[in-house]
Design an enzyme around this catalytic site. Structure first.
Site, short mmCIF file in Angstrom:
data_model
loop_
_atom_site.label_atom_id
_atom_site.label_comp_id
_atom_site.label_asym_id
_atom_site.label_seq_id
_atom_site.Cartn_x
_atom_site.Cartn_y
_atom_site.Cartn_z
N HIS A 41 0.83 -1.26 -0.09
CA HIS A 41 -0.20 0.25 -0.04
C HIS A 41 0.92 1.41 -0.01
O HIS A 41 1.81 1.12 0.52
CB HIS A 41 -0.81 -0.06 1.18
CG HIS A 41 -1.82 1.10 1.30
ND1 HIS A 41 -1.59 2.31 1.61
CD2 HIS A 41 -3.18 0.98 1.18
CE1 HIS A 41 -2.72 3.09 1.62
NE2 HIS A 41 -3.72 2.17 1.51
N ASP A 98 3.19 -3.59 8.53
CA ASP A 98 2.21 -2.78 8.33
C ASP A 98 1.09 -3.69 8.53
O ASP A 98 0.81 -4.46 7.78
CB ASP A 98 1.96 -2.23 6.75
CG ASP A 98 0.79 -1.57 6.48
OD1 ASP A 98 -0.19 -1.61 7.34
OD2 ASP A 98 0.80 -1.02 5.42
N GLN A 119 -4.29 -4.29 7.60
CA GLN A 119 -5.32 -5.33 7.06
C GLN A 119 -5.13 -6.67 7.80
O GLN A 119 -5.85 -7.50 7.84
CB GLN A 119 -4.87 -5.69 5.65
CG GLN A 119 -5.24 -4.76 4.74
CD GLN A 119 -6.59 -4.05 4.87
OE1 GLN A 119 -7.63 -4.62 5.24
NE2 GLN A 119 -6.78 -2.70 4.24
N LYS A 160 -9.89 0.65 10.64
CA LYS A 160 -10.15 -0.67 10.11
C LYS A 160 -10.34 -1.56 10.98
O LYS A 160 -10.43 -3.02 10.69
CB LYS A 160 -8.70 -0.98 9.34
CG LYS A 160 -8.59 -0.03 8.12
CD LYS A 160 -7.23 -0.53 7.36
CE LYS A 160 -6.91 0.69 6.50
NZ LYS A 160 -7.73 0.94 5.32
N CYS A 187 -5.02 2.45 -3.82
CA CYS A 187 -3.61 2.92 -3.12
C CYS A 187 -2.37 1.94 -3.24
O CYS A 187 -1.53 1.85 -2.28
CB CYS A 187 -3.79 3.59 -1.64
SG CYS A 187 -5.04 4.52 -1.66
C1 LIG Z 1 -2.19 -2.30 3.97
C2 LIG Z 1 -2.55 -1.18 4.40
N1 LIG Z 1 -1.65 -0.04 4.72
C3 LIG Z 1 -1.72 1.00 5.12
C4 LIG Z 1 -3.20 1.66 4.91
C5 LIG Z 1 -3.29 3.07 5.13
O1 LIG Z 1 -4.10 3.13 6.38
P1 LIG Z 1 -4.96 4.52 6.65
O2 LIG Z 1 -5.47 5.09 5.53
O3 LIG Z 1 -5.55 4.07 8.09
O4 LIG Z 1 -3.75 5.32 7.34
C6 LIG Z 1 -4.17 0.77 4.36
C7 LIG Z 1 -5.38 1.55 4.04
O5 LIG Z 1 -6.11 0.79 3.48
C8 LIG Z 1 -3.91 -0.66 4.09
O6 LIG Z 1 -4.60 -1.19 3.53
#
Ligand SMILES: Cc1ncc(COP(=O)(O)O)c(C=O)c1O
Length: 416
Positions: free
Chosen positions: A100, A172, A175, A198, A340
């Site tokens: 992401h 990260d 998910q 999330k 993204c």
């Molecule tokens: C794997 C992953 N990392 C980071 C993010 C970014 O999360 P946030 O928008 O809550 O900062 C997302 C958001 O969809 C994600 O799916």
């Protein structure tokens, strides 16, 4: 529905933002009458709010089984957590090209080295080892579960590899955390980031958990009140982490919500949650597989585990138009676009897809509705008109009511 009548919303967008758990809503409702400044007042409400904020660190630490030298820093979201850590890393960071953007772009500023993923997990790991051996790196930053395909990497193995090569590992877990229990001590993960919204706690807080030394040595992420122990006209003495990186009035309601989600999910039987989502994801894949033109997105042919995310394309149909149709004619919410994760979509050779993500509230009936709606589209086409404006597909005419306070507000153009 655009054609009239109503249907219960079938939410297949948990991976973007998940609705609040009842326990989360209850915790916030309980705290609201005592909402006050944190760390800054002697008043009773201020004391209650401060206790709530500081005790939340314990909830997160228990949820993740943190080690003694790991600090819980509250942030706005995963993106914020990763940018914060990127400002603390004393050396290069190795990343895969499947991430992401939140776990890809922050590292550019600090010696990012990108490893292209291979078609198998085994070969991808070999490439990571080669990169870490070729030149020392401070950090390996990997996703816990892909936000596009849901595939999960073997994190314990990657942690061992990183450590053998003299690097640390950041996961990260945006998910992964809502779907799997993560044990920081057992897995050897050094740093971990996730978002409350999330994790069924939609009040704007996130977390960075990690080893104290880098966090204490780095410059404060934000300069301001709360991050200092002493300030003179010419100098400042910065507090250690977590306060060092939490300048300004914190989001106490968001943090309380996030802690309630950690407490609640921590009490659930993990296997029951995993079985629930695997059963539904399998049902969805089986149903979609039977429809002509459905192609699934997958990064690796040998990935052993996936969270409840199914990404697919439909031959001859623009993903955004399908998503608009599912919403307008069937009351089903999915995500479309590039999620993204532009480098990953390029790697997979597609310029857009649909993503159905499953959560605690998803039912078999929801899954069947989605399958049936896609099958109907392929067999009969849509019954409504759709137009794309500024990259966003909408029904024409749009007949569904908006919340009164939002009526008349124009949709801002956006790219995903
Ligand atoms: C794997 C992953 N990392 C980071 C993010 C970014 O999360 P946030 O928008 O809550 O900062 C997302 C958001 O969809 C994600 O799916």
């Amino acid at each position: 529905m655009v054609q009239g009548g109503t249907r219960t919303y079938a939410n297949f967008d948990y991976a973007a933002s998940a609705p609040a758990l009842a326990q989360v809503t209850d915790r916030v409702t309980e705290l609201l009458p005592f909402y006050a400044s944190v760390h800054r007042g002697a008043g009773y409400a201020s004391r209650i709010s401060t206790d709530c904020y500081e005790n939340a660190r314990g909830s997160v630490a228990r949820f993740l089984n943190c080690a003694d030298d790991q600090v819980v820093v509250f942030t706005r979201n995963t993106t914020d957590s990763l940018n914060l850590l990127a400002s603390c890393v004393p050396g290069d960071t190795v990343v895969l090209d499947i991430e992401h953007h939140a776990n890809f772009l922050p590292w550019t500023r600090h010696g990012r080295r990108v490893v292209p993923a291979a078609d198998t997990v085994a070969e991808t790991i070999r490439r990571v080892v080669a990169e870490l051996c070729a030149k020392p790196a401070a950090l390996l930053a990997v996703t816990g579960a892909s936000n596009v395909t849901g595939e999960v990497l073997p994190l314990e193995r990657l942690a061992t590899i990183a450590h053998q090569c003299g690097a640390r590992i950041l996961v990260d877990a945006a998910q992964l955390a809502p779907h799997r229990r993560i044990d920081l001590q057992a897995s050897g993960i050094d740093y971990l980031a996730f978002s409350g919204h999330k994790l069924y706690a939609p009040f704007g807080a996130g977390v960075l958990v990690g080893r104290r030394d880098w966090l204490d040595a780095a410059a404060p992420y934000l300069a301001g009140g709360g991050a200092v122990t002493q300030v003179s006209a010419t100098d400042a003495e910065w507090a250690p982490a977590p306060q060092r990186h939490e300048a300004g009035s914190p989001n106490v309601l968001g943090v309380a919500a996030l802690a309630a989600a950690c407490d609640t999910l921590g009490e659930l039987d993990e296997q029951t949650v995993v079985d629930h989502e695997r059963r539904l994801a399998q049902r969805l894949c089986d149903g979609l597989k039977a429809i002509a033109g459905v192609q699934f997105l997958r990064i690796w042919s040998d990935s052993a585990d996936s969270v409840g995310i199914v990404a697919f394309t439909l031959d001859g149909f623009e993903p955004g138009r399908v998503a608009a149709y599912l919403s307008a004619e069937h009351g089903i919410g999915v995500r479309d676009g590039r999620f993204c994760a532009h480098p990953l979509l390029a790697h997979l050779g597609v310029d857009g897809a649909l993503r159905a993500s499953i959560g605690l509230g998803t039912s078999a009936a929801d899954v069947d509705r989605l399958i049936e709606a896609v099958a109907t589209l392929v067999a009969q086409g849509p019954r409504w008109n759709y137009a794309c404006t500024s990259g966003q597909w909408n029904p024409v005419p749009e007949t569904r009511p908006r919340l009164t306070s939002d009526a008349g507000a124009g949709a801002a153009p956006c790219t995903f």
